[in-house]
Design an enzyme around this catalytic site. Structure first.
Site, mmCIF file in Angstrom:
data_model
loop_
_atom_site.group_PDB
_atom_site.id
_atom_site.type_symbol
_atom_site.label_atom_id
_atom_site.label_comp_id
_atom_site.label_asym_id
_atom_site.label_seq_id
_atom_site.Cartn_x
_atom_site.Cartn_y
_atom_site.Cartn_z
ATOM 1 N N LYS A 131 0.862 -1.181 0.000
ATOM 2 C CA LYS A 131 0.000 0.000 0.000
ATOM 3 C C LYS A 131 0.896 1.227 0.000
ATOM 4 O O LYS A 131 1.989 1.203 0.570
ATOM 5 C CB LYS A 131 -0.877 0.024 1.250
ATOM 6 C CG LYS A 131 -1.952 -1.041 1.253
ATOM 7 C CD LYS A 131 -2.799 -0.883 2.503
ATOM 8 C CE LYS A 131 -3.576 -2.149 2.779
ATOM 9 N NZ LYS A 131 -4.182 -2.120 4.105
ATOM 10 N N HIS A 134 0.784 7.013 3.044
ATOM 11 C CA HIS A 134 -0.059 8.195 2.880
ATOM 12 C C HIS A 134 0.223 9.198 3.986
ATOM 13 O O HIS A 134 1.131 9.000 4.790
ATOM 14 C CB HIS A 134 -1.539 7.785 2.848
ATOM 15 C CG HIS A 134 -1.968 6.975 4.032
ATOM 16 N ND1 HIS A 134 -2.264 7.549 5.246
ATOM 17 C CD2 HIS A 134 -2.125 5.638 4.182
ATOM 18 C CE1 HIS A 134 -2.598 6.603 6.098
ATOM 19 N NE2 HIS A 134 -2.521 5.425 5.492
ATOM 20 N N HIS A 137 0.935 8.110 7.549
ATOM 21 C CA HIS A 137 2.234 7.561 7.930
ATOM 22 C C HIS A 137 3.245 8.658 8.219
ATOM 23 O O HIS A 137 4.273 8.416 8.829
ATOM 24 C CB HIS A 137 2.785 6.667 6.813
ATOM 25 C CG HIS A 137 1.978 5.437 6.594
ATOM 26 N ND1 HIS A 137 1.208 5.253 5.471
ATOM 27 C CD2 HIS A 137 1.794 4.341 7.361
ATOM 28 C CE1 HIS A 137 0.595 4.086 5.561
ATOM 29 N NE2 HIS A 137 0.928 3.513 6.693
#
Length: 576
Positions: A131, A134, A137
């Site tokens: 993933k 984004h 994080h």
RNA sequence: GCGCCCGUAGCUCAGCAGGAUAGAGCAGUCGGUUCCUAACCGACAGGUCGCAGGUUCGAAUCCUGCCGGGCGCACCA
């Protein structure tokens, strides 16, 4: 354990004056120096330290103002004057002594350093494989990396751990999705983008009842194959996805100056799960509940039990964190292990610490969840499953792009606009995050994140760059602190106070696990610095001694800004 | 329903192990560069510190209740 009586040779700025003040007060009041807390007056005109005399007056059966007056008249502290203002006793450091002390301290590499030596584990960032990273994080990464540097500066032996989310049933889903819709070319071109697309597609199709059932079966089978540990197709794909993801993450880490000593995902603890479960069982805290293995935590005041194994016999998040904690303890015997994870996981950490407590470990309370607030958007929550994410790389890119435009406009002569734009753009994003209390949730606002003026990272970078510019133009060596007459610098107490409070800010930021405290102090230093070089001409005054002294001041300012920004992970360009 | 977090100037936030007239930045108005980069500096204006009680010599700060927002509450991580 640290020895509090051990004399600390490290330069501590204003603290150098606090100690004698407290000692003198302790003697006068016949109290232990540790019980006397000096305050920082809100109003700078009230001096550098203050003591409200209410409680001491009460204890002595005196009038507070009287006591303050008496103390002011009788206290004799070298280089410090005491003045009573009503019930307050204010202390002002002699301006020349202040400049001399702070100039000497701030000029040293280890400004604010301590010699602690404890082992501190820091787990942060911990994104999920396959993933994109984004904006969510960003917080864990930037706060964790800053805290790791702060502890390092304070002399801890820091171990930085990236606990990657690289294991679990979700990978069964991803493998199933890959088998159905995977495209080799797309994976090559944009690995995480393609993997995310597969993930989203899976959850899209899952909604369909018939498709969902068969997909679910395929996902379960795939995870089972992966879990078998055999060198099969599933394992090879998983390894590949992991490597591709890590390569993408590394680009972000390089930009954010986030480093790790241990890259250990959840899968790393895979072969320790059985023994962890056995250990828990042997502790006698595990019980059966509807076929699942749980640890009841009512006795610890937690209503929800901790699930160790599902009724199908698979392990869970908590099991893996327990295995990780135990493995880390066995390996490091840490003084503390900090988890920089969102506040929404508070219950999870409360639970798994409580399990370790029930097991009778001596170290359960050395684990510390350091929570932070969610990143939200004005439009509402983003969802990975729905494919609505704001990639961290996009945030950084947009900031850099804007920084590039501004450099172009403000300093068209700059020799390396690309580098400085990267430093300024990324610095703005990092500083913006770190200048807010970590516990509060943040509403992501482009206008704010991309702001370069006022209380921002770029404005501090600018002050640093200005200092560098002055030092460059001086075309002479900066005199060492011992070579300058501090009396020449006594006219800038605001600068020395701001710089002198840097060590305390570093210490407090580490103690409270709150980088914001350092960020705020840096802003004060920046403002004081701007006023200093605005009001005090450094070069071309015709007074060589004065020029030397001011150069030394500018150098101390420059060093402290570079040090502080460095601790936060914000680059400090020398020209911008 | 229970638990945790948050509520301070128009906006974004500091201040909260109680203490002196509640501070910054942005936005607004005004002023500043013959001078080391104006990503700066200065001035003005802007606040019932969510509400109500309580503790205290003293509460934005501690306690209780309420209101508003967020998050969490066993086979996901």
């Amino acid at each position: 354990m640290p020895n509090p009586t051990m004399p600390d040779a490290a330069p501590h700025g204003l603290d150098a004056f606090a100690a004698p003040i407290r000692a003198a007060l302790a003697a006068a009041l016949e109290l232990d120096a540790d019980t006397i807390q000096l305050e920082r007056p809100k109003n700078e005109a009230h001096g550098e330290f203050a003591l409200p005399c209410f409680r001491f007056a009460k204890a002595a059966g005196k009038n507070p103002a009287e006591l303050a007056g008496h103390l002011a008249a009788t206290l004799e502290i070298p280089q410090v004057s005491a003045e009573a203002v009503g019930p307050f006793l204010n202390f002002q450091i002699d301006r020349t002594a202040l400049a001399a002390q702070v100039l000497g301290d701030a000029g040293q590499e280890g400004f604010g350093r301590a010699a602690d030596g404890e082992v501190t584990l820091v787990e942060y960032s911990s994104p999920n494989i396959a993933k994109p990273m984004h904006v969510g994080h960003l917080r864990s990464t930037v706060i964790g990396a800053a805290m790791a540097r702060l502890f390092d500066h304070l002399g801890h032996q820091v171990v930085r751990i990236n606990h990657l989310g690289d294991w679990g049933s979700q990978f069964g889903k991803l493998l199933a999705a890959w088998k159905r819709w995977g495209e080799e070319a797309e994976l090559e071109a944009d690995p995480i983008g393609h993997l995310l697309k597969l993930y989203v597609e899976y959850h899209e199709q899952e909604k369909d009842e018939k498709e969902g059932a068969s997909l679910d079966a395929e996902a379960k089978a795939a995870f089972l194959a992966l879990e078998s540990g055999e060198d099969n197709e599933e394992r090879r794909l998983w390894v590949r996805f992991t490597e591709l993801s890590l390569a993408e993450f590394q680009k972000i880490y390089d930009r954010l100056d986030a480093r790790f000593d241990l890259l250990r995902g959840e899968s790393w603890y895979e072969d320790k799960l059985d023994s962890t479960v056995d250990w828990l069982e042997s502790c006698g805290v595990v019980e059966d509940s509807d076929g699942a293995r749980i640890v009841d935590l009512e006795s610890e005041g937690i209503k929800t039990p901790c699930l160790i194994k599902t009724s199908h016999g698979t392990t869970l998040y908590a099991t893996r964190d327990l295995a990780a904690a135990k493995s880390r303890w066995d390996e490091f015997q840490f003084a503390r292990c900090l988890y920089f994870v969102g506040s929404e996981q508070k219950l999870h950490f409360d639970q798994f610490k409580a399990v370790l407590k029930r097991c009778g470990t001596s170290w359960w309370d050395r684990l510390e969840h350091v929570p932070f607030g969610l990143v939200r958007f004005p439009e509402g929550k983003l969802s990975t499953r729905a494919g609505r994410v704001l990639r961290l790389s996009e945030v950084l890119d947009r900031a850099v792009e804007l920084a590039r435009e501004i450099v172009e406009e403000k300093n068209p002569e700059h020799p390396d606009k690309d580098t400085v734009a990267e430093q300024v753009g990324v610095g703005a994003v990092i500083f913006h995050d770190l200048s807010h209390a970590r516990n509060k949730e943040v509403v992501f606002d482009w206008k704010e994140v991309l702001s370069f003026e006022g209380d921002t990272g770029p404005s501090l970078q600018y002050t640093h760059a200005r200092c560098c510019s002055i030092l460059r133009r001086a075309e002479r060596a900066v005199p060492s602190p011992s070579e300058v007459d501090p009396a020449l610098l006594a006219d800038a107490p605001e600068l020395w106070v701001a710089l002198g409070r840097f060590p305390a800010a570093v210490r407090e930021a580490a103690e409270k696990r709150e980088p914001m405290i350092l960020a705020q102090q840096l802003l004060k230093i920046g403002t004081a610095g701007n006023v200093f070089y605005r009001e005090k001409r450094v070069l071309g005054t015709g007074d060589e001694a004065l020029e030397g002294a001011r150069l030394a001041a500018i150098d101390a300012l420059r060093r402290t800004l570079a040090l502080g920004l460095g601790l936060l992970g914000v680059p400090a360009p020398t020209e911008m």
